[in-house]
Design a protein around this motif. Sequence first.
Motif, short mmCIF file in Angstrom:
data_model
loop_
_atom_site.label_atom_id
_atom_site.label_comp_id
_atom_site.label_asym_id
_atom_site.label_seq_id
_atom_site.Cartn_x
_atom_site.Cartn_y
_atom_site.Cartn_z
N LYS A 161 0.84 -1.21 0.00
CA LYS A 161 0.00 0.00 0.00
C LYS A 161 0.87 1.25 0.00
O LYS A 161 0.60 2.21 -0.71
N GLN A 195 0.70 -3.18 -6.75
CA GLN A 195 -0.36 -4.18 -6.72
C GLN A 195 0.02 -5.24 -5.69
O GLN A 195 1.18 -5.63 -5.59
N LEU A 196 -0.97 -5.72 -4.93
CA LEU A 196 -0.71 -6.68 -3.86
C LEU A 196 -1.26 -8.06 -4.24
O LEU A 196 -2.43 -8.20 -4.58
N LEU A 197 -0.39 -9.06 -4.18
CA LEU A 197 -0.81 -10.45 -4.43
C LEU A 197 -0.41 -11.26 -3.21
O LEU A 197 0.78 -11.55 -3.03
N THR A 198 -1.37 -11.61 -2.36
CA THR A 198 -1.03 -12.37 -1.14
C THR A 198 -1.29 -13.86 -1.35
O THR A 198 -2.07 -14.25 -2.21
N TYR A 199 -0.66 -14.68 -0.51
CA TYR A 199 -0.87 -16.14 -0.50
C TYR A 199 -0.73 -16.74 -1.90
O TYR A 199 -1.58 -17.52 -2.33
N GLU A 201 -1.34 -17.81 -9.25
CA GLU A 201 -2.44 -18.47 -8.55
C GLU A 201 -2.40 -18.02 -7.11
O GLU A 201 -1.36 -18.10 -6.45
N ARG A 202 -3.53 -17.56 -6.61
CA ARG A 202 -3.62 -17.06 -5.23
C ARG A 202 -4.58 -17.93 -4.44
O ARG A 202 -5.70 -18.18 -4.88
N GLN A 242 -7.65 -18.38 -6.85
CA GLN A 242 -7.92 -17.32 -7.83
C GLN A 242 -6.76 -17.26 -8.81
O GLN A 242 -5.61 -17.21 -8.39
N LEU A 243 -7.07 -17.24 -10.10
CA LEU A 243 -6.04 -17.00 -11.10
C LEU A 243 -6.08 -15.50 -11.39
O LEU A 243 -7.07 -14.97 -11.91
N LEU A 244 -5.00 -14.79 -11.02
CA LEU A 244 -4.99 -13.32 -11.12
C LEU A 244 -3.93 -12.84 -12.10
O LEU A 244 -2.83 -13.40 -12.17
N LYS A 245 -4.29 -11.80 -12.86
CA LYS A 245 -3.32 -11.15 -13.75
C LYS A 245 -3.16 -9.71 -13.29
O LYS A 245 -4.15 -9.03 -13.03
N THR A 246 -1.92 -9.26 -13.17
CA THR A 246 -1.73 -7.86 -12.80
C THR A 246 -0.46 -7.31 -13.44
O THR A 246 0.24 -8.01 -14.17
N ASP A 293 -5.69 -10.17 3.95
CA ASP A 293 -5.27 -9.37 2.80
C ASP A 293 -5.89 -7.97 2.91
O ASP A 293 -5.22 -6.95 2.76
N ILE A 340 -6.22 -2.46 -11.90
CA ILE A 340 -5.13 -3.13 -12.62
C ILE A 340 -5.24 -4.65 -12.54
O ILE A 340 -5.00 -5.34 -13.52
N THR A 341 -5.61 -5.18 -11.37
CA THR A 341 -5.62 -6.63 -11.20
C THR A 341 -6.96 -7.22 -11.70
O THR A 341 -8.02 -6.72 -11.35
N LYS A 342 -6.85 -8.27 -12.51
CA LYS A 342 -8.06 -8.92 -13.05
C LYS A 342 -8.11 -10.38 -12.56
O LYS A 342 -7.07 -11.05 -12.50
N VAL A 343 -9.32 -10.83 -12.25
CA VAL A 343 -9.50 -12.25 -11.91
C VAL A 343 -9.76 -12.99 -13.22
O VAL A 343 -10.77 -12.78 -13.87
N LEU A 344 -8.84 -13.87 -13.61
CA LEU A 344 -9.01 -14.62 -14.86
C LEU A 344 -9.92 -15.82 -14.63
O LEU A 344 -10.69 -16.21 -15.49
N GLU A 345 -9.81 -16.43 -13.44
CA GLU A 345 -10.55 -17.66 -13.19
C GLU A 345 -10.56 -17.95 -11.70
O GLU A 345 -9.67 -17.50 -10.98
N TYR A 346 -11.58 -18.67 -11.25
CA TYR A 346 -11.60 -19.16 -9.88
C TYR A 346 -11.70 -20.68 -9.96
O TYR A 346 -12.61 -21.22 -10.57
#
Lengths: 280, 359
Positions: free
Chosen positions: A137, A142-146, A163-164, A171-175, B126, B213-219
């Motif tokens: 912060k 950008q924050l990606l935890t776990y 993968e988070r 969660q599959l996240l793109k940043t 988080d 900025i951050t996008k969730v692509l899949e769960y």
Amino acid sequence: MHIVVCIKQVPDSAQIRVHPVTNTIMRQGVPAIINPYDLFALEEALRLKDKYGGTVTVITMGPPQAEAALRKALSFGADDAILITDRAFAGADTLATSFALASAIRQIQKNMPVDMVFTGKQTIDGDTAQVGPGVAKRLDMQLLTYVSKIVSVKAEASEIVVERRAEGGVQLLKTSLPCLVTVLEGNNQMRFASMPNMFRAARHPLKVWDKDAAGIEDITKIGLKGSPTVVSKVFAPTPKSERAEMIEVESGDPRDVAITVLSKMFTRFPVVEKEIAKRA
Amino acid sequence: MSEVPAKKKRKFELDPKLAGYKGVWVFVEHEQGQVHPVSWELMGEGRKLADMLGVELAGVVLGAPGEQSRQFCNEAMFHGADLCYLMADDILKDYRNEPFTKGMTDLVNAYQPEILLLGATTQGRDLAGSVATTLQTGLTADCTALTIDPDNRSMAATRPTFGGSLLCTIVTLNYRPQMATVRSRVMAMTERDASRSGRVIEHPLGMIESSIITKVLEYIPDAMQDKPQLAFADIIVSGGRGMKKPENFQLIWDLAKVLGAEVGASRPVVQAGWVDLERQVGQSGKTVRPKLYIAAGISGAIQHRVGMDASDCIIAINNDPNAPIFDYATYGIVGNAMTILPALTEAFRQKLAAVKKAG
């Protein structure tokens, strides 16, 4: 690619003992280790370096003895190490700690841009998992935890997919870079230190930064002054008012012991008897 | 937390600027259409704190617009809330740090609660760390007890420290809100009362998707069938180092099978690889609150105790009469777990047969 890994030197909690009479912590002889969760972060950073090239810088905030943790990290293959140490940091809670670490990372960025900051998911002494999010912060990253897996990194496109771990799924996240990643345990194993790296680690000129070198001007934001939380007391858990009722039978036969404990339990805890009856 | 002991009684005046912060809030966490049970456990705890302070208890729901988010608000009232703050926006459909942090900090700044509680889950931690840093306030993680200090109306948050060997109480004096996270199953779930109701206050998020900025692509949901569900098990049979060797652990499985129970374990046994990490009970594992907890060959250090202390009935088997577990178990058996476990299995089997016969 430049990755900064934040580590912490912690007492090996498996070896902490409480004095049976005074109820105080017996610190003597407890070895200091790198927070085990941080090793997963460091290994992940080293793997990215192996794959994409770049630089891994390890930093730690702590007393002068924390130098040992940094030298250990260098022996695993980190390129550079900075010890952030100042008496003014004493008594810092997680908010004050994230302020100091973020200031130091800004100073690092002045020499070489930082693409990613890695931390362990939490420490084994504080167990808060708050410093990583705090640093992100403050640096507006950008924050990606776990994070359980780094799926891909495209440095030229400043893009990362991970993968988070979430509750009940992933969660599959793109940043975008720069980002801060807290790495989940168990998905890699720290490599062995190579002989050349061990020699290098011993000789490496460690950078030691005090608060000024870390770019900190506002001393109301660090140490005890910068900490909203205060410990009002530390105490040993009180023993329950009643000890266990010990089951002893004259025959000493385990079968009699079992029957005795069941009949006592069903009389005192009808709720347990009901629960077991459901299973008939 | 600052590791500096403070004076016992402090003279303390709250900054007048902070006096306007009133009320207790509980973050209603949800993922894939399900509210995490820890939110309702916290609602019960929040109710107690709000009553001690004589203020209102509010739920906070951030989610997609529509019936579901409204329903979560209603559920918050059923579990004890007086009112609910609702931020409904398509951006908030899935949890992401950036919009949730902005949403929560905006709500806090607009409506000024004195206490904000969140579950110590991957989502709650988080969010809590990010919100506390943005608001520059104090946050205490993984609390095991929360109360109000009558002297100064501040929240006293107790948590294990030094790797679970001691407890400490932490206060946040001149900062608001006072924030805390609590792990799942640490607090008891309160009764749901569907006759309760309350008002819903809506507040806009004020973000556009393209700015995030951050996008969730899949769960990807976990495969549930083979995952042990210790946290909600009614009966647990646990083994520790006193089981001596991995083969002996079969005796634990045998008893668990007869009882339809989950199998748990202490940390050393998990570290030795005898059982899966998911089965670890204690400060660094799962917190459980079954009706019956049977501990065989577990000495019962604080690390283990904080994870299972809330069980209704604890039967402990250990060959050391001085094992700490006998200080807090309900029934203690000093002896060899390798002979007592099969005897218990047989006794429970007979009990079940008798119940069946009686219909």
